[in-house]
Motif scaffolding. Structure first.
Motif, short mmCIF file in Angstrom:
data_model
loop_
_atom_site.label_atom_id
_atom_site.label_comp_id
_atom_site.label_asym_id
_atom_site.label_seq_id
_atom_site.Cartn_x
_atom_site.Cartn_y
_atom_site.Cartn_z
N ILE A 76 0.84 -1.21 0.00
CA ILE A 76 0.00 0.00 0.00
C ILE A 76 0.87 1.25 0.00
CG2 ILE A 76 -1.64 1.34 1.36
CD1 ILE A 76 -2.86 -1.31 2.29
N LEU A 77 1.92 1.25 0.83
CA LEU A 77 2.82 2.40 0.87
C LEU A 77 3.58 2.56 -0.45
CD1 LEU A 77 4.25 2.10 4.50
CD2 LEU A 77 2.58 3.75 3.65
N ALA A 78 4.03 1.44 -1.02
CA ALA A 78 4.74 1.51 -2.30
C ALA A 78 3.84 2.06 -3.40
CB ALA A 78 5.26 0.12 -2.68
N ASP A 79 2.58 1.62 -3.42
CA ASP A 79 1.65 2.14 -4.42
C ASP A 79 1.37 3.62 -4.20
OD1 ASP A 79 -0.35 1.88 -6.58
OD2 ASP A 79 -1.78 2.21 -4.96
N LEU A 80 1.30 4.03 -2.95
CA LEU A 80 1.09 5.45 -2.64
C LEU A 80 2.24 6.29 -3.21
CD1 LEU A 80 -0.44 7.72 -1.18
CD2 LEU A 80 0.84 7.13 0.89
N VAL A 81 3.46 5.80 -3.02
CA VAL A 81 4.62 6.50 -3.57
C VAL A 81 4.57 6.52 -5.09
CG1 VAL A 81 7.14 6.43 -3.79
CG2 VAL A 81 6.07 5.98 -1.58
N SER A 82 4.21 5.41 -5.70
CA SER A 82 4.22 5.30 -7.16
C SER A 82 3.26 6.28 -7.83
CB SER A 82 3.89 3.87 -7.59
OG SER A 82 2.50 3.61 -7.49
N ARG A 83 2.16 6.61 -7.15
CA ARG A 83 1.17 7.48 -7.79
C ARG A 83 1.23 8.93 -7.33
NH1 ARG A 83 -3.35 7.92 -4.19
NH2 ARG A 83 -3.42 6.28 -2.61
N THR A 84 2.11 9.26 -6.40
CA THR A 84 2.17 10.63 -5.89
C THR A 84 3.51 11.33 -6.14
OG1 THR A 84 2.82 9.81 -3.69
CG2 THR A 84 0.47 10.20 -4.08
N VAL A 85 4.60 10.61 -6.21
CA VAL A 85 5.92 11.24 -6.31
C VAL A 85 6.05 12.09 -7.57
CG1 VAL A 85 8.38 10.79 -6.64
CG2 VAL A 85 7.13 9.56 -4.88
N LEU A 86 5.64 11.55 -8.72
CA LEU A 86 5.73 12.27 -9.98
C LEU A 86 4.34 12.56 -10.55
CD1 LEU A 86 8.69 10.38 -11.73
CD2 LEU A 86 8.77 12.51 -10.42
N SER A 87 3.36 12.74 -9.67
CA SER A 87 1.99 12.97 -10.11
C SER A 87 1.93 14.15 -11.10
CB SER A 87 1.12 13.26 -8.89
OG SER A 87 -0.20 13.51 -9.28
N PRO A 88 1.17 14.02 -12.21
CA PRO A 88 0.20 12.96 -12.52
C PRO A 88 0.80 11.73 -13.19
CG PRO A 88 0.08 14.64 -14.20
CD PRO A 88 1.09 15.12 -13.19
N THR A 89 2.12 11.73 -13.45
CA THR A 89 2.75 10.54 -14.01
C THR A 89 2.85 9.46 -12.95
OG1 THR A 89 4.05 11.90 -15.53
CG2 THR A 89 4.80 9.64 -15.16
N GLU A 90 2.58 8.21 -13.34
CA GLU A 90 2.64 7.11 -12.38
C GLU A 90 3.85 6.23 -12.64
OE1 GLU A 90 -0.14 3.26 -11.38
OE2 GLU A 90 -1.08 5.24 -11.43
N ILE A 91 4.62 5.97 -11.59
CA ILE A 91 5.79 5.11 -11.71
C ILE A 91 5.36 3.65 -11.57
CG2 ILE A 91 8.07 4.58 -10.74
CD1 ILE A 91 8.04 7.37 -9.47
N PRO A 92 5.86 2.75 -12.40
CA PRO A 92 5.52 1.32 -12.24
C PRO A 92 5.82 0.85 -10.82
CG PRO A 92 6.62 1.67 -14.32
CD PRO A 92 6.71 2.98 -13.58
N ILE A 93 4.92 0.09 -10.27
CA ILE A 93 5.03 -0.32 -8.87
C ILE A 93 6.26 -1.20 -8.62
CG2 ILE A 93 3.54 -2.35 -9.18
CD1 ILE A 93 3.64 -0.07 -6.09
N GLY A 94 6.67 -1.98 -9.64
CA GLY A 94 7.85 -2.82 -9.48
C GLY A 94 9.11 -2.02 -9.24
N VAL A 95 9.20 -0.83 -9.82
CA VAL A 95 10.35 0.04 -9.60
C VAL A 95 10.37 0.51 -8.15
CG1 VAL A 95 11.40 2.24 -10.24
CG2 VAL A 95 10.37 0.79 -12.01
#
Length: 358
Positions: free
Chosen positions: A317-336
């Motif tokens: 959940i925390l990893a997904d939160l980071v993936s969708r907020t760090v470079l918002s609106p761009t989403e980083i792949p969760i595996g990264v």
């Protein structure tokens, strides 16, 4: 008659450790609820945490809260963010549990949920789904997750059939069969990606993992597999402890080793296949979370498995939160994100707790 001081001390240490693990389970349950609520509150539209809690509580039976929020806010929380958070938690719990099971069953610290070809089978199925000329939908399930699920199960069945010798299933042969089949399927996937043309970007993004299209319908499909498979694995936690000796000693203690291996392999593979079929082959979680739990709470599978469930869910959940907020609106792949966030944490634990974990 005087008591044996050493025995009394050992008993006290055991009870203290058991009490600490139980408190840890309760603490992680509370942390999971808080993390899920916080993750649901954060996004492109900021929603106060108290409002999120009120919206969620209003959906509980026998709880009636007068709405003081716009209907659009409730829609964002309940229909967009909450399904994503719940699916992330389910996938994290499934991968962590499967990883702990494989590591215990194979007595191999490098084992992960994809060891016997699940990831490559799912990848091949998904790529085939991407390359089909039309988008099919069968009973509300998209063709890509359906083929990914089928591919993961078929790969495991093939590995099992190749590795089985008579009525026994040698662990070494199983691992080698999984590695060989994964290499073969991986080469096929690579060729199909190169030949995919304009669909290449979508395929690669799926392979790296994403929760961007999470829906309640996906949760309804994934939840039963993860819940039942995890429950089966936890039921056999004590026997998994016995398996840490070796197979011969386990048999002498009355364990049906071959039956146990089949049950645990089937359950771990099922929850892994269900998890990756909708969100892609997210790496790193299944190998790191069980190790982190061992380093902190010990290797007793009666506690290791449920602790891995909760820790894996929180981490994802925390990893997904980071993936969708760090470079918002761009989403980083969760595996990264799982690799970037997980590796330093694990190295820190490994450095701080310099002791054998197996």
């Amino acid at each position: 008659m005087s008591s044996n001081p050493a025995a009394v001390e050992a008993s006290g240490t055991y009870l203290s450790g058991r009490r600490m693990r139980i408190y840890s389970l309760l603490g992680l349950c509370a942390a999971l609820i808080v993390v899920a609520a916080v993750a649901t509150s954060i996004g492109s539209v900021k929603i106060p945490l108290l409002t999120t809690f009120r919206i969620l509580l209003d959906k509980l039976p026998f709880v009636d809260i007068s709405p003081t929020w716009p209907s659009t806010i409730a829609t964002i929380v309940l229909e967009i963010r909450l399904p994503r958070v719940i699916l992330a938690g389910l996938v994290g719990a499934a991968l962590a549990t499967a990883g702990a099971t494989y590591q215990g069953l194979f007595r191999n610290p490098l084992a992960d949920p994809y060891l016997i070809g699940v990831a490559q089978g799912a990848s091949l199925g998904a790529v085939v789904g991407f390359l089909l000329p039309t988008a099919w939908n069968i009973s509300g399930i998209g063709i890509i997750p359906l083929l990914a699920f089928i591919g993961a199960l078929l790969a495991t069945v093939i590995v099992y059939a190749l590795a089985r010798v008579g009525k026994t299933l040698p662990v070494t042969t199983l691992i080698l069969s999984g590695v060989a089949l994964s290499a073969l399927l991986g080469s096929i996937v690579s060729y199909l990606i190169i030949s995919s043309g304009e669909k290449m970007h979508g395929i690669i993004f799926w392979l790296m993992g994403s929760f961007s299209m999470s829906q309640w319908s996906e949760i309804k499909i994934v939840l039963p597999y993860v819940a039942v498979g995890t429950a089966v694995i936890i039921i056999f936690a004590r026997l998994l402890n016995v398996m840490q000796l070796d197979e011969e000693q386990a048999q002498q203690l009355g364990v049906n080793v071959e039956r146990l291996k089949l049950i645990l392999l089937a359950a771990a593979t099922l929850i892994t296949a269900a998890a990756v079929s909708f969100v892609g082959t997210i790496g790193f979680v299944g190998i790191i979370i069980p190790h982190a739990v061992r380093l902190i709470w010990g290797a007793d599978h009666r506690f290791l498995l449920p602790l891995s469930v909760l820790t894996g869910a929180i981490f994802m959940i925390l990893a997904d939160l980071v993936s969708r907020t760090v470079l918002s609106p761009t989403e980083i792949p969760i595996g990264v994100i799982t690799a970037i966030c997980g590796a330093p944490f694990f190295l820190y634990l490994l450095r701080r707790r310099k002791k054998a974990i197996f």
